[in-house]
Design a protein around this motif. Sequence first.
Motif: not given
Length: 289
Positions: A6, A39-41, A62-63, A67-68, A70, A198, A201, A208
């Motif tokens: 990543e 909505c996580s990659m 991608y996040d 999320f994650g 981002s 989720i 990260r 989130s």
Amino acid sequence: MTYNNERIVQANGVDLCVETFGNPADPAIILISGAPLTCSMHWWEDVFCERLAAGSRFVIRYDTRDFGRSVTCEPGDPQYSLRDLVADVVGLLDTFGLTNANLVGFGVGGWIGQLVALDYPDRVTSLTLISTRPNAHGPTDPDLPEHTEEFMAHIGKAPGPDWSNRAEVIDYIVDFQCALSNSQFFDKATKYDLACRIFDRAANIVSSMKNPPLIDKGDRWRERLGEVSAPALVIHGIEDPFFPYGNALALEKEIPDAQLIALEQMGHELPRAVWDVVVPAILRHTSGD
């Protein structure tokens, strides 16, 4: 746990976490997640991405915001709109030096894909819409089915978790995913692993879980679907309780020359059991033939 492939990129003026699979010289596919609470990659499983890449595609996941790894806003105060998420996709194209790409969106990710195709038609090579609908939440269209009563009863029966309690949050996400799935396809171990990713990260797990439903959805776009010029493929589970199947029929009817693949017994999910149908279909659709 670390995720060594990543990286953070600047797109549309914000930090987005991305991961790529395959050869950058191959036709690009951007995977846009949008399953509820996920909505996580990593909703797009590694093996799914690898199978697309093995078909000579350059895959980008991608996040989405909040999320994650981002960019994240304070809980309850998302400083972005649905159109900002659309611009993020265009920003990713610019960041990777791509003139255009094939977009594959699931759920709310399908909203994003539709709007990119409408507002930036020259940037979209093809559009694949999985388990989505032709409008955002708000005033309902009488011809479109809403969430099923069974699904709403399931998610309304229990209070939310203590968001500081990792185990409770993970169980909550897994249970929510179970409610979206047809039980015969539900893979608890895979969903548990996703829920762990989720939580672990997230810069702020409350953001989130709480912010995405609060964003400004902006103007309707259903009435514009006849303007979509990109080849469109619609994939939908017949037993989807979140965006029931009638939404797929509307997309097929209203997007010019759209093709529909109906998946028997599938809910609001993309289980491994259907990959042998879905992956070849996406590869055919993105071949340019």
